[in-house]
Motif scaffolding. Structure first.
Motif, mmCIF file in Angstrom:
data_model
loop_
_atom_site.group_PDB
_atom_site.id
_atom_site.type_symbol
_atom_site.label_atom_id
_atom_site.label_comp_id
_atom_site.label_asym_id
_atom_site.label_seq_id
_atom_site.Cartn_x
_atom_site.Cartn_y
_atom_site.Cartn_z
ATOM 1 N N VAL A 95 0.851 -1.188 0.000
ATOM 2 C CA VAL A 95 0.000 0.000 0.000
ATOM 3 C C VAL A 95 0.889 1.242 0.000
ATOM 4 O O VAL A 95 1.636 1.479 0.952
ATOM 5 N N LEU A 96 0.814 2.021 -1.071
ATOM 6 C CA LEU A 96 1.594 3.262 -1.148
ATOM 7 C C LEU A 96 1.057 4.290 -0.167
ATOM 8 O O LEU A 96 -0.160 4.385 0.031
ATOM 9 N N GLN A 105 -7.184 5.693 12.338
ATOM 10 C CA GLN A 105 -8.324 4.787 12.365
ATOM 11 C C GLN A 105 -8.916 4.599 10.973
ATOM 12 O O GLN A 105 -9.339 3.504 10.588
ATOM 13 N N GLY A 106 -8.918 5.682 10.187
ATOM 14 C CA GLY A 106 -9.393 5.571 8.809
ATOM 15 C C GLY A 106 -8.518 4.660 7.979
ATOM 16 O O GLY A 106 -9.018 3.885 7.142
ATOM 17 N N LEU A 111 -7.737 -0.485 5.265
ATOM 18 C CA LEU A 111 -6.912 -1.661 5.005
ATOM 19 C C LEU A 111 -7.710 -2.951 5.176
ATOM 20 O O LEU A 111 -7.572 -3.891 4.381
ATOM 21 N N LYS A 112 -8.535 -3.009 6.183
ATOM 22 C CA LYS A 112 -9.352 -4.212 6.403
ATOM 23 C C LYS A 112 -10.315 -4.438 5.237
ATOM 24 O O LYS A 112 -10.506 -5.574 4.770
ATOM 25 N N ALA A 139 -1.603 -4.070 15.842
ATOM 26 C CA ALA A 139 -2.861 -4.818 15.800
ATOM 27 C C ALA A 139 -3.169 -5.310 14.394
ATOM 28 O O ALA A 139 -3.676 -6.430 14.207
ATOM 29 N N LEU A 140 -2.858 -4.505 13.376
ATOM 30 C CA LEU A 140 -3.116 -4.894 11.988
ATOM 31 C C LEU A 140 -2.224 -6.064 11.565
ATOM 32 O O LEU A 140 -2.637 -6.915 10.767
#
Length: 308
Positions: A95-96, A105-106, A111-112, A139-140
């Motif tokens: 992801v650039l 948070q956005g 990403l999810k 967390a991600l």
């Protein structure tokens, strides 16, 4: 982990022949991971061209070479590209980073959703602490949204980096790649234990960058410093002018492959800088050939490095 430029014809269409020549040169030097992102100017690639690009990248590399394309940088473009990726055999994409108009948070929510659309985890390229905080990033990775992080936050001293230190308290070092070329690479590998780094200049001198990785990993610091210093002149030009533009022109001027024009909204390096870029690129090629001759003349005691 090589981060190559992308060759185009004079009409800006993709040039499979020149791209294959560069990939073959990189593979011959022992590098087995190719990341097509910023140096390939994928920031400006059209969604309508994306499937053609992915098909070309899948065709020009050896079966054992891992190829990672990039998506983005904005959410709408990434979502369209994620759907295209879901129809291919690629296992991840990077992801650039987008400067501004984001919140941590956005970013996490986006990403999810992108992972769901693509059916694969992503590699996140971060260049700012404001893009995503350490806890969210950890967390991600923990929940499988992210496979890895390309870390490229510039520090005056790369060995002093509280953000990276905090990140590595929660995330295995094997999942964090130094993402700023050779300049911070030694500190990132030795001080923080990162397993690999991304290299632009190593696309020109893959034998040398493979030797540099072996040297730093095995603690041969005299050899490490000698090899490292040979990369710095071109890296300095890239820092002073443009990381993307100088590398693109350096590959062409090295004689490895003709990269053609840069896709707008970028353009080539300033005319006045081209002689210096050509000299440093050709010096790297000469060094790389010398290292390859020594390696090929001696009995092999090491296997090629697969980074990433």
């Amino acid at each position: 982990m090589a981060v190559p430029p992308l060759a185009r014809n004079v009409d800006y269409s993709l040039n499979p022949h020149a791209n294959r020549k560069l990939v073959e040169h990189i593979e011959a030097g022992g590098v087995r991971t190719l990341l097509y992102g910023g140096n390939a100017n994928l920031y400006h690639v059209a969604v309508s061209e994306y499937r053609e690009l992915l098909d070309m990248l899948a065709e020009i590399a050896r079966q054992e070479t891992r190829v990672i394309p990039a998506i983005g940088p904005d959410y709408g473009k990434m979502l369209d590209q994620a759907h295209i990726l879901s129809q291919t055999d690629f296992r991840t994409a990077m992801v650039l980073p987008l400067a501004g108009f984001t919140t941590p948070q956005g970013v996490a929510t986006g990403l999810k959703r992108l992972v769901d659309a693509a059916g694969m985890p992503f590699t996140l390229y971060i260049k700012s602490e404001d893009y995503v905080d350490v806890d969210t990033l950890a967390a991600l990775i923990d929940d499988g949204t992210l496979l890895a992080v390309k870390y490229a936050i510039v520090r005056a001293d790369p060995a002093v980096d509280p953000y990276l230190l905090r990140l590595l308290q929660s995330v295995p070092a094997a999942k964090v790649v130094s993402g700023m070329g050779e300049r911070p690479a030694i500190a990132h590998v030795r001080e923080f234990g990162l397993a690999a780094w991304t290299t632009g200049s190593g696309c020109i001198a893959p034998n040398a960058v493979t030797a540099l990785l072996h040297a730093v990993k095995t603690g041969r610091m005299d050899e490490t410093r000698q090899l490292y210093n040979r990369f710095l002149p071109l890296e300095t030009l890239r820092d002073e002018i443009s990381l993307i533009r100088v590398l693109h022109d350096a590959v062409t001027l090295s004689g490895i492959a003709d990269m053609g024009p840069l896709l707008p909204l970028l353009s080539g390096s300033p005319e006045a800088a081209l002689p210096a870029v050509a000299k440093e690129a050709r010096d790297l090629v000469e060094m790389d050939r010398a290292i390859a001759r020594v390696r090929n003349a001696a009995p092999s005691r090491e296997t090629p490095v697969k980074s990433g």
